[in-house]
Structure formats: C-alpha cells, structure tokens
Design a protein around this motif. Structure first.
Motif, PDB file in Angstrom:
ATOM      1  N   LYS A 213       8.171  20.376 -18.047  1.00  0.00           N
ATOM      2  CA  LYS A 213       8.428  18.940 -18.142  1.00  0.00           C
ATOM      3  C   LYS A 213       9.084  18.424 -16.869  1.00  0.00           C
ATOM      4  O   LYS A 213       8.717  17.354 -16.359  1.00  0.00           O
ATOM      5  N   ARG A 214      10.048  19.170 -16.343  1.00  0.00           N
ATOM      6  CA  ARG A 214      10.711  18.765 -15.108  1.00  0.00           C
ATOM      7  C   ARG A 214       9.733  18.788 -13.940  1.00  0.00           C
ATOM      8  O   ARG A 214       9.720  17.890 -13.101  1.00  0.00           O
ATOM      9  N   TYR A 215       8.914  19.823 -13.899  1.00  0.00           N
ATOM     10  CA  TYR A 215       7.978  19.968 -12.775  1.00  0.00           C
ATOM     11  C   TYR A 215       6.924  18.863 -12.781  1.00  0.00           C
ATOM     12  O   TYR A 215       6.728  18.167 -11.789  1.00  0.00           O
ATOM     13  N   TYR A 216       6.259  18.663 -13.905  1.00  0.00           N
ATOM     14  CA  TYR A 216       5.197  17.665 -13.953  1.00  0.00           C
ATOM     15  C   TYR A 216       5.751  16.246 -14.038  1.00  0.00           C
ATOM     16  O   TYR A 216       5.104  15.300 -13.594  1.00  0.00           O
ATOM     17  N   GLY A 217       6.951  16.105 -14.553  1.00  0.00           N
ATOM     18  CA  GLY A 217       7.591  14.795 -14.561  1.00  0.00           C
ATOM     19  C   GLY A 217       7.851  14.316 -13.156  1.00  0.00           C
ATOM     20  O   GLY A 217       7.626  13.140 -12.823  1.00  0.00           O
TER      21      GLY A 217
END
Length: 222
Positions: A213-217
């Motif tokens: 989630k952090r990466y693709y966010g």
C-alpha cells in the motif's frame, strides 16, 4: 519478524549508509562460521546466496526504487510494542538456540545440534538481508519480501529440528541429559509456534499488505 531495518534511525539526507552495521556484522559472522564448522548444509547456504541474487532481480524487474529518500519502515520507528516483540523473537529464535548449540558442543553433541543449526543460520541470513536491503536503499516491497521469503523456508527447518528432538530416545529412554533433551524439545516447539504465527498471523495478513500500500500509494502520486 522483520526488524524494520533493525529499528535504525532514518536519515533522508543520506539514504545509503554503511552496509556493515553491528547487526549486519554479527549476523554475517554466524553466516560464515556455521558452514565452515560443517553444521549446516550446502542447500541452506545456496538458499541464502539465491536470496541475495533474487532481491537484485526483483528490484530491477518488479519493484524499482521510486524515491531513495523514502523511509522504508512499514511501522513507525518509535513503535514500542513492535520493539518488544522483536526482542522477544530474538531471544526465542536466536539467543536461546545459540546457547543450546554451544552447550551441545561442550557436551560433544555435535551430531544432534545439526538439526537446530539451519534455523539459526537462516534467521541470521534473514537479519543480514534485512539490514542490507534497508541500508542499501531498496524499495519497500523488497524490504518486506525478505522476512516472508526466509520465514517460508525456516518453518521447514524448525519442523525438522522438532522431529530430531522428539527422536532422541532409544528403546523409550532419553539419549543424553534429560534437562537438555526436554529444553531442546520445548525450544523447538516454541520456535515453531512463534514463527508460524509471525508468518501467517502478521507478515502475510498485516505487514505485506501495508508495504504494498505504501509503495503503490506513492507510485500513484508520481
């Protein structure tokens, strides 16, 4: 469990810090000493070497670094509960098993300690790779991949360790010191429970989704 980069302080001005921190150094020492002493097999060494090659492959083709200055922790560095749990898993998974192996060496029980050694070797391999991927500035999914990858392998080595401990009998009688035998069995059981919970109760349902989630966010904002 992932140590979140060993709970190291983030320095966005200099994301690539020295790769041989103290944590990385002592895990690397065990990685070198155990194979040299002949108590871990070539397949465990090959697994560790493969993990090093594979993180570079994943970093190039699947999860490249989007922003080198981004903090790769999935949880905050001041999370006291996480710090306590990491200390607990280090005691159960590393410190006590190393003491068990040292005691076995002193008692001349080298053959029987071979069952416990692969778990310790791979746990140190995991610690080394976590420190390496964090300090070298790999992306968040790569950093999260390491503990999941190593847990999946180590659970099999712990099952083998537990079977070896339960088999320390001849005609129903314990082989070796009763205290040592029962301690070894209890340690193997606790490690199996802890690391199964860590993989199936934390890393897969909680840690890995947050990392993605952090990466693709971040990627969507580019």
């Amino acid at each position: 469990m992932s140590g979140e980069g060993g709970q190291q302080k983030s320095q966005k001005q200099s994301p690539r810090r020295g790769l041989l921190s103290f944590r990385t150094f002592y895990t690397l020492t065990i990685i070198v000493v155990f194979p040299a002493s002949g108590i871990v097999s070539f397949k465990d060494v090959a697994f560790t070497l493969f993990s090093l090659v594979y993180v570079f492959f994943l970093s190039k083709v699947a999860f490249p670094i989007l922003d080198p200055s981004t903090d790769r922790r999935v949880f905050g560095k001041n999370n006291k509960l996480l710090s306590l749990y990491i200390s607990f898993t280090a005691l159960i998974g590393l410190i006590l098993p190393i003491g068990y192996i040292i005691d076995g060496i002193l008692e001349g029980d080298k053959e029987r300690i071979k069952a416990a050694a692969p778990h310790i070797f791979l746990l140190c391999g995991q610690g080394f790779m976590e420190g390496f991927t964090f300090n070298a500035g790999f992306s968040i999914p790569i950093f999260a991949f390491v503990p999941v990858f190593y847990h999946s392998r180590r659970i099999f080595t712990i099952v083998h360790w537990l079977r070896a401990e339960m088999g320390k009998t001849v005609n129903g009688e314990l082989v070796g010191s009763a205290i040592r035998v029962y301690f070894g069995r209890g340690l193997a059981v606790v490690n199996l429970l802890v690391w199964c919970f860590n993989l199936f109760g934390f890393l897969l349902p909680v840690y890995l989704p947050r990392a993605f989630k952090r990466y693709y966010g971040y990627k969507e904002k580019v």
